[in-house]
Design an enzyme around this catalytic site. Sequence first.
Site: not given
Length: 279
Positions: A63, A99, A126, A227
């Site tokens: 990233k 995000d 993050g 999640y």
Amino acid sequence: MLGLIGTPVAHSKSPAMYNYCFDKFDLNWAYLAFDVPAEDAGKAVAAIRTLHMRGANVTMPCKNAVIPFLDELSPAAKAIQAVNTILNENGRLIGHNTDGCGYTQNLRRNGVDVAGKKIVLLGGGGAASAIAIQAALEGAAEIAVFNLRDAFWERVSNGLKSISQAAPGCKLSLHDLSDRNELKAAIDRCDILSNATRVGMAPYEEQSNITDLSWFRPDLVVTDVVYSPEETKMLREAKAAGCRTCDGLGMLLCQGAAAFRLYSGLEMPVEQIRQLLYR
Ligand code: NAD
């Protein structure tokens, strides 16, 4: 051609999610997962140019590593120095971070707009950084970040300075997550309580940063980035106390939808994908 760059990627659901959408919208496009370590990030970005790919999603550990090879960054990606989506606009590669948009969009789908809201954000890694910059850019009034005094502390402190420069209208502060009195006082006066720590997922499954359930009140919106499991202990307990809750899977799907919108201009059928791929 589109793809996912990072490692490990073998178990990612992104190819299934995007290819399902290409099929649904009758697009002659394909999406593959490419296992790329951080040191090869530059070569992977060069391949996007060479192969005229429409773009790519980027996951850990690339990233940050892709950034020097891109032509432009969105304000959010620039402020937090993390890219999860690369868009190829006629040879010009633009790095985005969806995000945070995924987080705010998931809230909107549940009837909550972050503009003007006071947020208590647990965590500073993050996911938390992406949430903080996007919420600040969308007009959140206040974000109080609570992190342990661990390896992240210094980075969080510096990260908040960049976010503050990008969105000066939002009041940002950093606090010690282990200071329970300060945390309770902040939750008492906030609108949204957001968990963006790893607590709730393995190996911290069946744990929650909120141990006193009397801190939940019905007008508090409680969200989680975790999640897996789909409903964390914190969300389950918040829901039982009457709070409105938003889960991490919704955020994950909405960040995918935001990337799909960038690639195609089309709206991903988020609920269908949730049912088909994740349940
Ligand atoms: P990270 O490693 O960058 O940050 C981890 C954070 O958790 C840090 O703030 C750290 O201080 C905190 N932390 C770790 N252990 C803790 C503990 N025992 N108690 C309290 N705090 C603790 O990780 P990340 O990339 O930000 O990911 C965090 C979570 O968010 C993961 O579960 C990840 O799967 C999830 N995530 C979800 C989405 C989504 O779209 N839903 C997107 C990104 C990440």
